[in-house]
Motif scaffolding. Structure first.
Motif, short mmCIF file in Angstrom:
data_model
loop_
_atom_site.label_atom_id
_atom_site.label_comp_id
_atom_site.label_asym_id
_atom_site.label_seq_id
_atom_site.Cartn_x
_atom_site.Cartn_y
_atom_site.Cartn_z
N THR A 1 0.84 -1.44 0.03
CA THR A 1 0.49 -0.31 -0.22
C THR A 1 0.90 1.52 -0.08
N THR B 1 2.55 5.14 0.09
CA THR B 1 2.11 5.99 1.12
C THR B 1 1.86 7.05 1.07
N HIS C 1 -3.18 4.14 4.38
CA HIS C 1 -1.89 3.63 4.84
C HIS C 1 -1.90 4.34 6.26
#
Length: 772
Positions: free
Chosen positions: A166, A168, A173
């Motif tokens: 995922t 940032t 996140h």
């Protein structure tokens, strides 16, 4: 990659749900059999073995149902972090499951050894294969109980993988990071516990923390009433606020404070300031009761008309809001808690029964528990999150908030004889009080005399208690303290000690017969014998003409005053004189029931024109004299405000224009026959003087109107909304409530009106416009 990781999570979730389903499958038939003559397991054994499994299934089913459509409609913008964050916030349920796990397995093993039928069931649990619903695999109970233990460690690894893929910059996140942090902290605390258990058997950090009791309560915060949900665990007391999220369905708790039980005390330092309790005007409480009654009537109407569930749900929501308001504004009995560091917390409770219940269970647990280390913010967050699943009280605890049970309690009169008590180990000065619920809150309705220094008190006192939607009768047994210099620091308003308490449900079916029902209430090793008899509203308000032509009870007021050559009946003058002489500071005067045998003796004395009646009264309990006066007005063949004028009074009180209302109400009052008018004004003057002592006797104008309103104003039997079928005293409870509230409002209006003349004034002295 994110979609691939999530698809793998969905597959494992589906398998995990099928394992939990297999555990739940035998639970229902086992529970059903537990209440039969041939149970496989007891209810306690079932609850221990399958502890928190239904809750775990609900949590993961909700997670799976939320995740599946998002993965099926995949795009790289798709967000799932909120689902994982919520799942992590519910790890407290795993805490409870893990704490109970060893006991669950041990109990299951013992049950298998003792019961061949259960052994057969536990070895052949069938798990549905996720790929093919028809394919069923056998699993043992022990293997399936281990699945949630295994799941805790796996969920943390899964979050690692998902977070790795995922970006940032993705909105998920921070949510996934938060979920991972909660999971890792949870996992490390579990590992620490496992290590410490192996190292030391003597100290078990947080092990077997269980919920003992929870309840909605009112907390006093800087002089303001706040609604709280209080949770008592085996090692600490936690005070939380229930928060509703957007949409109203998702609920969560916000922790306000907690005290380890080893640091909690009920007695503060000597310099503790007395508690100032903000009182809500009785009129406001009454307005809430009226709204509750209206809403309940409306719900019943909609049900009968088979209206849609949306309409009923909307009404139920409004009802819940009014009940919350009722809970917030009604209680006024303090329960103070102190932390040993000096901080104090104050709750308001509706009755001494509940207050002593909380004290007892806390003290009992304090003797068992060891010192609890301070909770980290994460541990506190996990514990607070688990409260939603652990709670035993889900709704505002009013008797009116039961969807399954539309009964609104009993309306009428309950006669109770408190016979005797046995089982006392030492001689004490004892008395009992009786409480019944009204609108979900308990009020003290009667008190026996103190039986001095005995192990076997024999009161044999009868009381008549008015019921207004009541469902429970409570009895409290006190030891009387005669040392007035020693104030009880715990509540500051009583030096008497509760030595036992118990309650019985007022079952309409059992109480329909006219015979007395004998019962025994066990409490702390003591047994108190009672007899109870119920008279429904329909029968209690029957106008019974007197069989004694020269008596006063059941005889027209005009006949009595003419015979006595007086403007106010002798019985009214004598009772009021005696109450003013020694009853004005009696707590609950007119509300607390007098002993029925004393009332009957006084009734006979007045009816037979006994010349010694004044001597007799001077020796009687003042509550019996108040009860005799109320009985006199109740047994009049026609109420003081007359059958003919009653509908006009009930209509006049609803006028919104204050000038029109005053003109109408005074005009009606002056239309009463002269004996009725003068007697009423004489009584009114007295009741105002009683209310002047409210700070001592706790009887406000509103309280007095509540007691006397339905006695002085009653519709003619043909106009009454009281149910005519005595086997259904409950169905029309709300119509009756509204009728009674109108009667209370009429009397309250006259009590609050400054222009009412004094008893010796002439009728024509009131000046007003006759136009309405």
């Amino acid at each position: 990659m994110r979609k691939w990781v999530l698809s793998g999570i969905l597959a494992t979730e589906e398998a995990y749900l099928s394992h939990l389903e297999a555990l739940l499958l035998p639970m229902k038939p086992l529970k059903a059999a537990a209440t039969t003559s041939q149970p496989v397991l007891t209810v306690a054994q079932i609850e221990t073995i399958f502890f928190k499994v239904p809750e775990l299934y609900e949590i993961h089913k909700e997670f799976y149902d939320g995740l599946l459509p998002r993965v099926q409609q995949w795009s790289h913008h798709q967000r799932v972090g909120d689902l994982f964050q919520k799942l992590a916030s519910q790890l407290g349920v795993y805490r409870a499951f893990l704490d109970n796990y060893e006991l669950a397995v041990e109990t299951a093993e013992k049950c298998c050894q003792a019961n061949s039928q259960f052994a057969e069931i536990s070895e052949n649990l069938k798990v549905r294969s996720p790929k093919d619903c028809k394919d069923m695999a056998k699993n043992s109970l022990e293997a399936l109980l281990y699945k949630p233990v295994d799941r805790v460690t796996r969920s943390t690894l899964v979050l690692h993988d998902l977070l790795k893929h995922t970006p940032t910059s993705h909105p998920d996140h921070p949510l996934l990071q938060d979920a991972l942090r909660i999971s890792q902290n949870f996992l490390s605390s579990i590992n620490e516990e496992t290590t410490s258990r192996r190292q030391s058997v003597a100290w078990k950090k947080g092990e077997n923390r269980q919920l003992l009791k929870d309840s909605f309560m009112v907390e006093l915060v800087e002089g303001t009433r706040k609604l709280r949900h209080v949770f008592l665990f085996t090692d600490l007391l936690l005070c939380a606020k229930l928060k509703k999220q957007i949409g109203g369905k998702n609920q969560q708790y916000d922790c306000k404070w907690y005290i380890p039980l080893t640091e909690l005390t009920f007695q503060g330092p000597e310099e503790t300031e007395p508690l100032t309790i903000p009182q809500v005007p009785d009129e406001e409480l009454d307005a809430v009761k009226v709204k509750i009654s209206h809403l309940r009537s409306e719900i019943q109407r909609e049900k009968r008309a088979n209206k849609g569930s949306k309409v009923i749900d909307r009404l139920r929501k409004k009802l819940s809001e009014q009940e919350s308001l009722m809970l917030l504004t009604s209680p006024s009995m303090p329960l103070r808690l102190f932390n040993k560091n000096g901080k104090s917390y104050s709750f308001l409770i509706s009755s001494d029964y509940e207050r002593s219940e909380w004290r007892e269970i806390i003290r009992e647990q304090q003797q068992k528990c060891v010192k609890t280390p301070s909770l980290t913010s994460m541990e506190l967050q996990m514990l607070t999150s688990s409260c939603l699943k652990l709670q035993t009280v889900h709704n505002i605890p009013l008797s009116l908030n039961r969807e399954e049970d539309d009964s609104s309690g009993l309306y009428g009169f309950l006669n109770v004889i408190v016979h005797s008590a046995s089982g006392l180990k030492q001689s004490l000065n004892l008395y009992c009080t009786l409480e019944v619920d009204t609108f979900g809150f308990f009020l003290n309705k009667a008190k026996t005399r103190v039986y001095r220094y005995t192990t076997e008190p024999k009161w044999n006192e009868e009381f008549e208690i008015e019921l207004e939607g009541s469902q429970t009768l409570r009895l409290l047994c006190y030891e009387k303290s005669y040392n007035r210099t020693k104030l009880n620091k715990e509540d500051g308003d009583s030096t008497d000690r509760i030595i036992g308490k118990g309650q019985i449900l007022l079952d309409p079916q059992t109480l329909q017969g006219k015979d007395w029902q004998r019962t025994v209430i066990p409490m702390n090793g003591i047994e108190v014998k009672l007899s109870i008899k119920f008279t429904s509203r329909e029968f209690s308000l029957k106008r019974m003409p007197s069989e004694k032509p020269l008596g006063v009870f059941g005889v027209k007021i005009s006949t009595v005053t003419k015979r006595e050559r007086s403007k106010v009946p002798y019985i009214v003058r004598q009772c009021l004189e005696e109450i003013e002489r020694r009853g004005m500071e009696e707590v609950g005067i007119y509300r607390v029931s007098g002993v029925a045998t004393d009332i009957q003796a006084l009734k006979t004395a007045f009816d037979t024109n006994n010349k010694d009646v004044s001597v007799m009264m001077s020796e009687m309990d003042v509550n019996a004299i108040a009860g005799t006066l109320k009985l006199y007005f109740r047994e009049l063949p026609e109420p003081l405000f007359t059958d003919e004028l009653y509908p006009n009074f009930a209509g006049g009180i609803t006028l919104t224009d204050s000038v029109a209302k005053e003109s109408c109400m005074l005009n009606l009052l002056l239309s009463l026959p002269e004996p009725n008018l003068v007697t009423f004004l004489f009584l009114l003057d007295h009741l105002k003087r009683v209310a002047e002592k409210e700070s001592v006797n706790k009887m406000s104008l509103h309280n007095l109107a509540t007691v006397f309103g339905p006695t002085l104003l009653r519709p003619a039997e043909k106009d009454s909304k009281i149910p005519s079928n005595p086997t259904q005293p409950i169905s029309m409870g709300d119509s009756w409530s509204l009728e009674v509230m109108a009667q209370v409002q009429v009397l309250l209006y006259f009590l609050q009106l400054e222009t009412i003349p004094t008893p010796d004034s002439k009728r024509q002295s009131i000046l007003f416009s006759t136009e309405v």
